[in-house]
Design an enzyme around this catalytic site. Structure first.
Site, mmCIF file in Angstrom:
data_model
loop_
_atom_site.group_PDB
_atom_site.id
_atom_site.type_symbol
_atom_site.label_atom_id
_atom_site.label_comp_id
_atom_site.label_asym_id
_atom_site.label_seq_id
_atom_site.Cartn_x
_atom_site.Cartn_y
_atom_site.Cartn_z
ATOM 1 N N ARG A 14 3.180 18.390 40.570
ATOM 2 C CA ARG A 14 3.257 17.779 41.897
ATOM 3 C C ARG A 14 2.312 16.585 41.927
ATOM 4 O O ARG A 14 1.098 16.722 41.793
ATOM 5 C CB ARG A 14 2.876 18.806 42.955
ATOM 6 C CG ARG A 14 3.128 18.349 44.373
ATOM 7 C CD ARG A 14 3.026 19.508 45.357
ATOM 8 N NE ARG A 14 1.733 20.158 45.295
ATOM 9 C CZ ARG A 14 1.552 21.472 45.272
ATOM 10 N NH1 ARG A 14 2.580 22.288 45.278
ATOM 11 N NH2 ARG A 14 0.336 21.982 45.249
ATOM 12 N N SER A 62 -1.180 30.066 40.423
ATOM 13 C CA SER A 62 -0.842 29.315 41.627
ATOM 14 C C SER A 62 0.341 28.412 41.338
ATOM 15 O O SER A 62 0.718 28.206 40.180
ATOM 16 C CB SER A 62 -2.038 28.472 42.094
ATOM 17 O OG SER A 62 -2.363 27.503 41.128
ATOM 18 N N ASP A 98 -1.073 24.563 50.068
ATOM 19 C CA ASP A 98 -0.228 23.415 49.736
ATOM 20 C C ASP A 98 0.848 23.158 50.786
ATOM 21 O O ASP A 98 1.126 22.006 51.134
ATOM 22 C CB ASP A 98 0.383 23.554 48.330
ATOM 23 C CG ASP A 98 1.117 24.857 48.093
ATOM 24 O OD1 ASP A 98 1.257 25.661 49.033
ATOM 25 O OD2 ASP A 98 1.552 25.077 46.941
ATOM 26 N N THR A 99 1.445 24.220 51.354
ATOM 27 C CA THR A 99 2.452 24.012 52.390
ATOM 28 C C THR A 99 1.849 23.375 53.633
ATOM 29 O O THR A 99 2.558 22.770 54.438
ATOM 30 C CB THR A 99 3.127 25.335 52.776
ATOM 31 O OG1 THR A 99 2.151 26.237 53.317
ATOM 32 C CG2 THR A 99 3.799 25.984 51.574
ATOM 33 N N GLU A 152 0.538 37.171 51.046
ATOM 34 C CA GLU A 152 -0.708 36.765 50.386
ATOM 35 C C GLU A 152 -1.588 36.007 51.368
ATOM 36 O O GLU A 152 -1.148 35.639 52.462
ATOM 37 C CB GLU A 152 -0.420 35.867 49.168
ATOM 38 C CG GLU A 152 0.300 36.552 48.032
ATOM 39 C CD GLU A 152 0.551 35.641 46.840
ATOM 40 O OE1 GLU A 152 1.040 36.135 45.833
ATOM 41 O OE2 GLU A 152 0.269 34.428 46.929
ATOM 42 N N GLU A 192 0.197 33.986 54.225
ATOM 43 C CA GLU A 192 1.622 33.930 53.937
ATOM 44 C C GLU A 192 2.288 35.220 54.387
ATOM 45 O O GLU A 192 1.846 36.324 54.027
ATOM 46 C CB GLU A 192 1.854 33.709 52.443
ATOM 47 C CG GLU A 192 1.273 32.390 51.935
ATOM 48 C CD GLU A 192 1.490 32.206 50.447
ATOM 49 O OE1 GLU A 192 2.663 32.114 50.020
ATOM 50 O OE2 GLU A 192 0.492 32.170 49.708
ATOM 51 N N GLY A 230 3.381 28.755 41.501
ATOM 52 C CA GLY A 230 4.519 29.339 40.803
ATOM 53 C C GLY A 230 4.349 29.549 39.321
ATOM 54 O O GLY A 230 5.260 30.051 38.647
#
Length: 394
Positions: A364, A160, A286-287, A279, A267, A162
């Site tokens: 993050r 996850s 998160d977005t 996906e 997504e 990236g």
């Protein structure tokens, strides 16, 4: 009839949160608004959700025996997977014994592994996706790259934000991309997916809610990623009516196949009116943190409401909004956020600091939220606030 009794009593309900990061923290808070006892679990102590939960458990969620033992000890009414690094086959077995997994154990099993969800969408449901090949060994990987073609994207089947993701731009990148994928997988070294590039105009997250009220959709969310990890998101992403209708049809087809109640982050790639599936996450995305300022019910509030068996008759959208991730680099347990009075000086700006206990590399650590008259203004406002933030790593 939905009933919720006194918290932490025999008539109350208990939720076991498998994953206690920033998304899990918001889910925990929303569940507590409904008088639900929350037990937050993760592989490390003092994770964000643990800081607000009633209790916490620290263990390796990839270990099926440990995971099973904790669930049998806690006997939760709701098991809520919030990360990929979970021994999902154990959840499938436990669900057969009567435990309630959100949205279902099979959905968690299929979507925690890129291979499961990709094969479901492309091979069983007939939905258009990017070209792909899976590989378990380096030799298979080299052959997969040759089949898909260069350039291509490489991802571990379990990861996850990236982690483990890279782009092969020439044959010189092949060996290093394999190494990155093996080091970045949530479950350690293992199988990868090699994806061909998709020619698209933009990509979206379509938050899709399955509840007793049926299927409901949030306004589409646009986003920008850096190295596979989101940096900005905004809502709504402008789309043609035809593309939006197709996106909703695909989202419903996928989420109906997965089943259960809760929110799904679907997504999708958009090229004109054409929609291509990428996906899906059977949990808040998160977005979707932008929904903490853009809607009457955030994605976390929607998830809690749906999984508890409560209706979601409508979602009120307030207007153009944006989020800007606060990503910090370093190797420390001491991080200081400064100049907050300047960050928050403009109307329509909020900040969330997640409370993660340490950084190793880049992580993050928070998010800035903004509203404005237009999406472009909201993005610019969130960036202005971000530029004023001072982060000191000791």
């Amino acid at each position: 009839m939905a009933k919720i009794g006194s918290v932490m009593t025999p008539v109350g309900r208990k939720a076991l949160l498998l994953g206690s990061g920033e998304l899990g923290k918001e889910v925990a808070l929303e569940l507590q608004r409904y008088n639900i006892e929350v037990v937050a679990c993760d592989r490390y102590a003092n994770a964000p959700a643990m800081q607000v939960a009633h209790r916490s458990r620290v263990f390796n969620m990839l270990d099926p025996e440990e995971l099973t033992n904790v669930i049998l000890e806690e006997k939760p009414d709701h098991i809520i997977p919030e990360v990929e690094a979970i021994a999902t086959p154990a959840l499938v077995a436990l669900e057969k014994d009567g435990f309630n997994v959100t949205p279902t154990a099979q959905a968690a099993y299929l979507t925690m592994n890129r291979e499961g969800i990709r094969r479901l969408a492309a091979e069983e449901l007939g939905i258009k996706t990017s070209p792909y090949v899976f590989a378990s060994t380096f030799d298979e990987f080299v052959a997969a790259v040759k089949t898909v073609g260069i350039p291509c994207v490489v991802k571990p089947i379990m990861s996850s934000s990236g982690h483990g993701q890279s782009v092969i731009k020439s044959e010189n990148d092949i060996e290093n991309s394999w190494k990155i994928a093996q080091e970045g997988g949530r479950a350690g070294a293992g199988r990868v997916i090699v994806e061909g590039f998709v020619n698209f105009d933009y990509e979206i997250t379509l938050l899709t809610v399955r509840s007793v009220s049926g299927t409901t959709y949030c306004e589409p969310i646009g986003h920008v990623q850096v190295d596979g990890d989101y940096r900005y998101s905004w809502q709504p992403q402008a789309m043609s009516p035809k593309a939006l209708e197709s996106a909703r049809e695909i989202a419903k087809k996928v989420t109906d196949a997965l089943g259960g109640y809760g929110i799904f982050g679907v997504e999708l790639f958009i090229k004109g009116d054409e929609v291509i599936f990428s996906e899906v996450s059977p949990r808040p995305h998160d977005t979707g943190m932008v929904t903490m300022i853009s809607q009457d019910l955030s994605e976390f509030g929607l998830h809690a409401r749906a999984l508890l068996g409560l209706p979601v008759p409508s979602i009120r959208f307030y207007g153009p909004s944006a989020s800007r991730a606060i990503v910090v680099e370093g190797d420390t347990t001491q991080i200081e956020f400064d100049n907050l009075e300047q960050v928050l000086e403009e109307p329509g700006v909020q900040i969330r600091i997640f409370g993660k206990p340490e950084i190793k590399g880049h992580r993050r650590m928070g998010v800035i939220l903004a509203t404005a008259e237009t999406v472009e203004e909201a993005i610019a406002k969130s960036q202005r606030a971000y530029d004023k933030l001072k982060v000191t790593v000791y």
